[in-house]
Write a protein that holds these residues in place. Structure first.
Motif, PDB file in Angstrom:
ATOM      1  N   ARG A  37     -29.268   3.163 -16.377  1.00 40.37           N
ATOM      2  CA  ARG A  37     -30.417   3.983 -15.961  1.00 40.37           C
ATOM      3  C   ARG A  37     -30.038   4.739 -14.690  1.00 40.37           C
ATOM      4  O   ARG A  37     -29.668   4.139 -13.683  1.00 40.37           O
ATOM      5  N   LEU A  38     -30.132   6.065 -14.767  1.00 39.56           N
ATOM      6  CA  LEU A  38     -29.675   6.904 -13.658  1.00 39.56           C
ATOM      7  C   LEU A  38     -30.738   7.958 -13.372  1.00 39.56           C
ATOM      8  O   LEU A  38     -30.631   9.119 -13.781  1.00 39.56           O
ATOM      9  N   GLU A  39     -31.780   7.566 -12.656  1.00 38.29           N
ATOM     10  CA  GLU A  39     -32.836   8.495 -12.284  1.00 38.29           C
ATOM     11  C   GLU A  39     -32.348   9.409 -11.160  1.00 38.29           C
ATOM     12  O   GLU A  39     -31.544   9.013 -10.318  1.00 38.29           O
ATOM     13  N   ARG A  40     -32.828  10.642 -11.159  1.00 37.87           N
ATOM     14  CA  ARG A  40     -32.370  11.621 -10.176  1.00 37.87           C
ATOM     15  C   ARG A  40     -32.652  11.181  -8.749  1.00 37.87           C
ATOM     16  O   ARG A  40     -31.836  11.373  -7.842  1.00 37.87           O
ATOM     17  N   THR A  41     -33.833  10.623  -8.526  1.00 40.38           N
ATOM     18  CA  THR A  41     -34.268  10.339  -7.161  1.00 40.38           C
ATOM     19  C   THR A  41     -33.874   8.948  -6.679  1.00 40.38           C
ATOM     20  O   THR A  41     -33.976   8.670  -5.484  1.00 40.38           O
ATOM     21  N   ASP A  42     -33.419   8.065  -7.576  1.00 39.89           N
ATOM     22  CA  ASP A  42     -33.132   6.700  -7.156  1.00 39.89           C
ATOM     23  C   ASP A  42     -31.975   6.124  -7.965  1.00 39.89           C
ATOM     24  O   ASP A  42     -32.141   5.150  -8.705  1.00 39.89           O
ATOM     25  N   PRO A  43     -30.773   6.705  -7.826  1.00 44.78           N
ATOM     26  CA  PRO A  43     -29.635   6.184  -8.584  1.00 44.78           C
ATOM     27  C   PRO A  43     -29.211   4.812  -8.059  1.00 44.78           C
ATOM     28  O   PRO A  43     -29.415   4.502  -6.876  1.00 44.78           O
ATOM     29  N   PRO A  44     -28.631   3.991  -8.908  1.00 43.50           N
ATOM     30  CA  PRO A  44     -28.174   2.675  -8.440  1.00 43.50           C
ATOM     31  C   PRO A  44     -26.937   2.798  -7.571  1.00 43.50           C
ATOM     32  O   PRO A  44     -26.195   3.785  -7.631  1.00 43.50           O
ATOM     33  N   ALA A  45     -26.722   1.788  -6.754  1.00 45.23           N
ATOM     34  CA  ALA A  45     -25.476   1.710  -5.997  1.00 45.23           C
ATOM     35  C   ALA A  45     -24.331   1.414  -6.956  1.00 45.23           C
ATOM     36  O   ALA A  45     -24.500   0.728  -7.962  1.00 45.23           O
ATOM     37  N   ARG A  46     -23.155   1.940  -6.637  1.00 41.44           N
ATOM     38  CA  ARG A  46     -22.016   1.813  -7.535  1.00 41.44           C
ATOM     39  C   ARG A  46     -21.657   0.346  -7.829  1.00 41.44           C
ATOM     40  O   ARG A  46     -21.527  -0.039  -8.985  1.00 41.44           O
ATOM     41  N   THR A  47     -21.493  -0.457  -6.784  1.00 44.63           N
ATOM     42  CA  THR A  47     -21.080  -1.842  -7.002  1.00 44.63           C
ATOM     43  C   THR A  47     -22.120  -2.610  -7.796  1.00 44.63           C
ATOM     44  O   THR A  47     -21.778  -3.412  -8.676  1.00 44.63           O
ATOM     45  N   ASP A  48     -23.389  -2.385  -7.517  1.00 45.22           N
ATOM     46  CA  ASP A  48     -24.447  -3.057  -8.273  1.00 45.22           C
ATOM     47  C   ASP A  48     -24.382  -2.672  -9.745  1.00 45.22           C
ATOM     48  O   ASP A  48     -24.554  -3.518 -10.631  1.00 45.22           O
ATOM     49  N   ALA A  49     -24.104  -1.400 -10.045  1.00 45.93           N
ATOM     50  CA  ALA A  49     -23.982  -0.959 -11.433  1.00 45.93           C
ATOM     51  C   ALA A  49     -22.777  -1.598 -12.115  1.00 45.93           C
ATOM     52  O   ALA A  49     -22.846  -2.013 -13.280  1.00 45.93           O
ATOM     53  N   LEU A  50     -21.645  -1.698 -11.391  1.00 41.05           N
ATOM     54  CA  LEU A  50     -20.443  -2.305 -11.971  1.00 41.05           C
ATOM     55  C   LEU A  50     -20.674  -3.783 -12.285  1.00 41.05           C
ATOM     56  O   LEU A  50     -20.275  -4.277 -13.352  1.00 41.05           O
ATOM     57  N   GLU A  51     -21.306  -4.484 -11.376  1.00 36.01           N
ATOM     58  CA  GLU A  51     -21.578  -5.905 -11.602  1.00 36.01           C
ATOM     59  C   GLU A  51     -22.597  -6.103 -12.718  1.00 36.01           C
ATOM     60  O   GLU A  51     -22.462  -7.024 -13.538  1.00 36.01           O
ATOM     61  N   THR A  52     -23.578  -5.232 -12.776  1.00 36.97           N
ATOM     62  CA  THR A  52     -24.612  -5.361 -13.808  1.00 36.97           C
ATOM     63  C   THR A  52     -24.044  -5.070 -15.185  1.00 36.97           C
ATOM     64  O   THR A  52     -24.415  -5.711 -16.178  1.00 36.97           O
ATOM     65  N   VAL A 136     -22.006  11.005 -21.346  1.00 38.87           N
ATOM     66  CA  VAL A 136     -21.047  10.068 -20.775  1.00 38.87           C
ATOM     67  C   VAL A 136     -20.687  10.487 -19.357  1.00 38.87           C
ATOM     68  O   VAL A 136     -20.533   9.646 -18.461  1.00 38.87           O
ATOM     69  N   SER A 137     -20.567  11.787 -19.142  1.00 36.85           N
ATOM     70  CA  SER A 137     -20.186  12.286 -17.814  1.00 36.85           C
ATOM     71  C   SER A 137     -21.375  12.204 -16.862  1.00 36.85           C
ATOM     72  O   SER A 137     -22.514  11.982 -17.268  1.00 36.85           O
ATOM     73  N   GLY A 138     -21.088  12.396 -15.576  1.00 35.03           N
ATOM     74  CA  GLY A 138     -22.151  12.414 -14.583  1.00 35.03           C
ATOM     75  C   GLY A 138     -22.538  11.045 -14.072  1.00 35.03           C
ATOM     76  O   GLY A 138     -23.627  10.868 -13.533  1.00 35.03           O
ATOM     77  N   THR A 139     -21.657  10.058 -14.242  1.00 38.65           N
ATOM     78  CA  THR A 139     -21.964   8.715 -13.753  1.00 38.65           C
ATOM     79  C   THR A 139     -21.211   8.404 -12.456  1.00 38.65           C
ATOM     80  O   THR A 139     -20.805   7.271 -12.220  1.00 38.65           O
ATOM     81  N   ASP A 140     -21.024   9.410 -11.631  1.00 39.74           N
ATOM     82  CA  ASP A 140     -20.369   9.185 -10.347  1.00 39.74           C
ATOM     83  C   ASP A 140     -21.388   8.625  -9.361  1.00 39.74           C
ATOM     84  O   ASP A 140     -22.330   9.318  -8.959  1.00 39.74           O
ATOM     85  N   LEU A 141     -21.208   7.376  -8.997  1.00 38.69           N
ATOM     86  CA  LEU A 141     -22.134   6.677  -8.113  1.00 38.69           C
ATOM     87  C   LEU A 141     -21.426   6.308  -6.820  1.00 38.69           C
ATOM     88  O   LEU A 141     -20.201   6.191  -6.769  1.00 38.69           O
ATOM     89  N   ASP A 142     -22.205   6.080  -5.788  1.00 34.55           N
ATOM     90  CA  ASP A 142     -21.671   5.686  -4.485  1.00 34.55           C
ATOM     91  C   ASP A 142     -22.382   4.436  -3.997  1.00 34.55           C
ATOM     92  O   ASP A 142     -23.498   4.123  -4.421  1.00 34.55           O
ATOM     93  N   ASP A 143     -21.725   3.738  -3.087  1.00 36.46           N
ATOM     94  CA  ASP A 143     -22.360   2.637  -2.368  1.00 36.46           C
ATOM     95  C   ASP A 143     -22.877   3.170  -1.039  1.00 36.46           C
ATOM     96  O   ASP A 143     -22.104   3.760  -0.273  1.00 36.46           O
TER      97      ASP A 143
END
Length: 244
Positions: A37-52, A136-143
């Motif tokens: 789940r990647l909402e525009r206004t509240d994306p997840p933190a990268r590490t949390d997404a990797l662990e999840t 598939v693209s556009g999943t660049d997340l940050d911590d």
């Protein structure tokens, strides 16, 4: 304190994902879909997404619909594991996420709010329309802040410090690593890990420590090279928290 990742002394790790290509490539090919789940206004933190993502794969593997001989998903998971172990991570928001949630699957929530839904394996060319149109693209997340040391005693999935991968690609890799670790466990240790909610951590390995981590004593993911990185690249190592 023991960890569910602990292996018996001298026991080799399971073959890396994508091994035995000459056999796996002749079998029907399946893919495990994961949607973050990647909402525009509240994306997840990268590490949390990797662990999840890793915990989502483990949650599916431990589900009675997979583990019971007559389980609803057991045959599909067996066919998927007999071929190449493919995973694809797509992203969804708003109505896309709600529609994905109506398909059979399991949603796992991370410690800091990341949400990943995992679905039973599907034929490589048989994506449901609700998932096929997700990107598939556009999943660049940050911590927002560096994740810090892994909690003491928790299994760690160590990322290769020399590789750059998108968050989506890395989520698939941490799912692979968790699956390799799962294959190493007996039923009692699997049940223990599942009862605890599959605690684990994902961290980037120190460059100096990476060679020792990949020396063959721990489960190592070697990527098949379909996207982003070269075939055979070592991407993630699964290590027990007590061995750090």
């Amino acid at each position: 304190m023991s960890s569910p990742f602990d292996l018996p002394p001298q026991q080799p790790a399971a073959p890396a994902v994508g091994g035995h290509a000459e056999d796996r490539d002749t079998r029907p090919q399946y893919v495990l879909p994961l949607v973050v789940r990647l909402e525009r206004t509240d994306p997840p933190a990268r590490t949390d997404a990797l662990e999840t993502s890793a915990r989502a794969v483990l949650t599916l593997l431990a589900d009675p619909r997979v583990t019971e001989p007559d389980g609803e998903w057991a045959e599909r998971v067996a066919a998927w594991e007999d071929a190449r172990i493919r995973k694809v991570v797509r992203r969804a928001r708003g109505g896309e996420w709600r529609r994905a949630g109506e398909l059979p699957g399991i949603t796992v929530t991370g410690e800091h709010g990341a949400e990943v839904r995992v679905f039973p394996p599907i034929p490589l060319d048989g994506w449901p329309k609700e998932l096929a149109k997700l990107q598939v693209s556009g999943t660049d997340l940050d911590d927002p802040e560096p994740p810090g040391p892994a909690p003491e005693g928790r299994p760690v999935l160590w990322l290769n410090p020399d590789l750059e991968m998108s968050a989506g690609k890395t989520m698939a890799q941490t799912g692979h690593a968790a699956q390799l670790a799962w294959w190493e466990l007996d039923d009692d240790r699997r049940a223990e890990w599942a009862a605890d909610g599959f605690p684990l951590a994902v961290r980037t390995a120190p460059a100096a420590a990476w060679p020792a981590l990949t020396d063959g004593h721990l489960p190592v993911v070697r990527d098949a090279g379909f996207t982003e990185i070269a075939p055979g690249s070592c991407t993630v190592v699964a290590e027990a928290g007590t061995r750090r």
